[in-house]
Design a protein around this motif. Structure first.
Motif, PDB file in Angstrom:
ATOM      1  N   HIS A  45      45.582  47.537  37.291  1.00 60.11           N
ATOM      2  CA  HIS A  45      45.290  48.896  37.531  1.00 60.11           C
ATOM      3  C   HIS A  45      46.292  49.446  38.402  1.00 60.11           C
ATOM      4  O   HIS A  45      46.699  50.758  38.117  1.00 60.11           O
ATOM      5  N   TRP A  46      46.940  48.510  39.163  1.00 59.97           N
ATOM      6  CA  TRP A  46      48.062  49.033  39.980  1.00 59.97           C
ATOM      7  C   TRP A  46      49.374  49.558  39.026  1.00 59.97           C
ATOM      8  O   TRP A  46      49.905  50.475  39.275  1.00 59.97           O
ATOM      9  N   THR A  95      43.167  41.517  37.131  1.00 55.05           N
ATOM     10  CA  THR A  95      42.899  42.666  36.808  1.00 55.05           C
ATOM     11  C   THR A  95      43.144  43.965  37.595  1.00 55.05           C
ATOM     12  O   THR A  95      43.526  44.976  37.355  1.00 55.05           O
ATOM     13  N   SER A  96      43.111  43.767  39.065  1.00 53.32           N
ATOM     14  CA  SER A  96      43.502  44.759  40.152  1.00 53.32           C
ATOM     15  C   SER A  96      44.857  44.909  40.125  1.00 53.32           C
ATOM     16  O   SER A  96      45.159  46.350  40.119  1.00 53.32           O
ATOM     17  N   PRO A 155      46.005  51.458  45.641  1.00 51.66           N
ATOM     18  CA  PRO A 155      45.063  50.763  46.215  1.00 51.66           C
ATOM     19  C   PRO A 155      44.914  51.585  47.657  1.00 51.66           C
ATOM     20  O   PRO A 155      45.781  52.349  47.684  1.00 51.66           O
ATOM     21  N   GLY A 160      35.273  38.731  39.113  1.00 49.33           N
ATOM     22  CA  GLY A 160      36.478  38.962  38.714  1.00 49.33           C
ATOM     23  C   GLY A 160      37.113  38.095  37.646  1.00 49.33           C
ATOM     24  O   GLY A 160      37.672  38.242  36.572  1.00 49.33           O
ATOM     25  N   TYR A 195      41.594  40.183  45.328  1.00 49.39           N
ATOM     26  CA  TYR A 195      42.094  40.992  44.190  1.00 49.39           C
ATOM     27  C   TYR A 195      42.228  39.867  43.377  1.00 49.39           C
ATOM     28  O   TYR A 195      42.659  38.528  43.716  1.00 49.39           O
ATOM     29  N   ALA A 223      48.440  38.997  43.324  1.00 52.97           N
ATOM     30  CA  ALA A 223      46.890  39.481  43.876  1.00 52.97           C
ATOM     31  C   ALA A 223      46.872  38.264  44.895  1.00 52.97           C
ATOM     32  O   ALA A 223      46.240  38.382  45.880  1.00 52.97           O
TER      33      ALA A 223
END
Length: 450
Positions: A45-46, A41-42, A52, A425, A38, A22
């Motif tokens: 998700h990926w 957590t982002s 994205p 975040g 990012y 990130a």
């Protein structure tokens, strides 16, 4: 939507956590003037299969390519797309056509490669532009005329004094309200007023002072662009400030934009270049206050490159130089004081692995920060809160974040905006905590109002 095993394997190969990826994607975004925020957590998700947007896929592939030292495509990172296809070799006396699927695959692979190249190169921050000569080389070569042959009515000293007054005004606005507040106005003033004056003749004394003030204004514009996360524009202004200092044969003024370029390179993750630029800046200054200004950055750059001994040596010198300075810095460009030194000390300690030790120093930096430096205080408060949280001190992180939010209204700064957006975040895992809930609600209101 399935698990992204390809991305997980690449992270393992790179020795990276999700937060590392990130951070690297955010850094690539900053290089092209695209602020991203990012976090781990982002990336989680990926890894779970969420895709994205296309530009971020390309940035993630670029970040992984840099880390691994080889080209990684977005598809190889698990972000979809057809497999790579090699064109068949030509055959004498015959032709071989790709079938439709192969042709589409080849086109999409080329589109990704060219898309990433355009994304990172179109007006982007340039590493090649960091290879600037030191002042000793410039002095040996002799000054060259800025903006060509001079013509028109000679410049008078009152015109230079008016430019110096504008410098004071823009500097005060930047410190109190952030780089985005007056950046466009300053750029317009440089283009409409300063450039025409630089194209006119002037007596030697007047011209020397004009070049000095013009260089300071250009440097300030560079820093305002840097603060607003417009890195390609900042770099161009820094390079222009170097040209003006070279024309004026002024080593002190030449060192200041070099130091600014070092700060920028370090923020963007180019640690080797940050050290080189800071070392070049250190060779051109003589006054104790400006030497301290440069050596503090050199300490930080060396710490970022892993040079512990060099960092501590440079910092000790900055400390001694600041003590030797006859009075606090009042200059609008290159101003340096105890709060700045403490901020650099704290960041140096973080880079040398002493996060816990940096907290007390950063608190002192906040306490010593001049009241009118609201933007800088906000940046330091956000950093203090982040480090408190990184050290597992949730309760202690809440208070500086509230103080950060106190300073946010009216600020126009990409760095402050980035800190505000990352707050959510970082605190989302603790959203059930009552103190965190009120902080998140307040941050959302500040973000919506800004």
């Amino acid at each position: 939507m399935g698990l992204n095993r390809e991305l997980r394997a690449l992270l393992k190969e790179a020795g990276w956590t999700g937060q590392h990826l990130a951070d690297a994607v955010n850094a690539c975004g900053r290089e092209i003037g695209q602020p991203l925020h990012y976090d781990r957590t982002s990336v989680a998700h990926w890894l779970a299969g969420t895709l994205p947007r296309q530009s971020v896929r390309l940035l993630a592939a670029e970040a992984l390519s840099r880390r691994l030292g080889r080209t990684v495509t977005a598809r190889e990172a698990g972000f979809g797309g057809p497999p790579a296809v090699a064109l068949p070799p030509a055959r004498t006396g015959s032709s071989r056509l790709l079938d439709k699927e192969q042709a589409m695959a080849a086109m999409e692979e080329l589109a990704e490669r060219w898309g990433r190249r355009a994304l990172l190169a179109n007006g982007a921050y340039s590493l090649a532009a960091l290879a600037v000569p030191g002042f000793s080389e410039v002095a040996r070569a002799g000054p060259g005329p800025v903006l060509g042959r001079k013509a028109g009515v000679p410049v008078e000293m009152f015109e230079v004094d008016s430019a110096a007054a504008m410098l004071e005004m823009f500097h005060a606005g930047d410190a109190a309200f952030g780089g985005g507040h007056g950046r466009r106005a300053l750029a317009g003033y440089l283009a409409a007023d300063l450039v025409p004056r630089l194209r006119r003749p002037a007596a030697p004394q007047v011209r020397a002072r004009l070049l000095e003030v013009a260089g300071q204004l250009v440097y300030l514009c560079a820093f305002m662009c840097y603060d607003d996360e417009l890195h390609r524009h900042a770099q161009r202004y820094y390079l222009t400030a170097l040209r003006l200092a070279a024309e004026n044969n002024d080593g002190q003024s030449y060192a200041v934009p070099l130091r600014g370029m070092s700060v920028q390179a370090q923020r963007l993750g180019h640690h080797r270049q940050a050290v080189q630029l800071a070392e070049a800046a250190a060779s051109g200054v003589a006054l104790p206050m400006q030497q301290a200004f440069v050596y503090g950055q050199l300490a930080l750059a060396r710490a970022g490159s892993g040079d512990r001994r060099g960092a501590l040596t440079a910092f000790a010198r900055a400390e001694r130089l600041l003590e030797r300075a006859s009075s606090p810095a009042t200059a609008t460009v290159g101003a340096y004081h105890y709060a700045s030194l403490l901020h650099q000390q704290a960041e140096m300690q973080v880079r040398l692995g002493d996060r816990a030790g940096s907290l007390a120093v950063l608190r002192q930096s906040v306490d010593h920060r001049p009241v009118h430096e609201r933007r800088s205080r906000a940046v330091v408060l956000a950093r203090l809160a982040e480090l408190e949280l990184d050290c597992g001190r949730l309760e202690q992180a809440v208070a500086p974040w509230h103080r950060f939010l106190d300073d946010c209204p009216g600020l126009s700064s990409g760095r402050v905006r980035g800190a505000l957006m990352s707050l959510g975040g970082r605190l989302r895992p603790y959203a059930r905590h009552s103190g965190v809930q009120s902080l998140l609600h307040r941050a959302a209101r500040v973000l919506a109002a800004g």
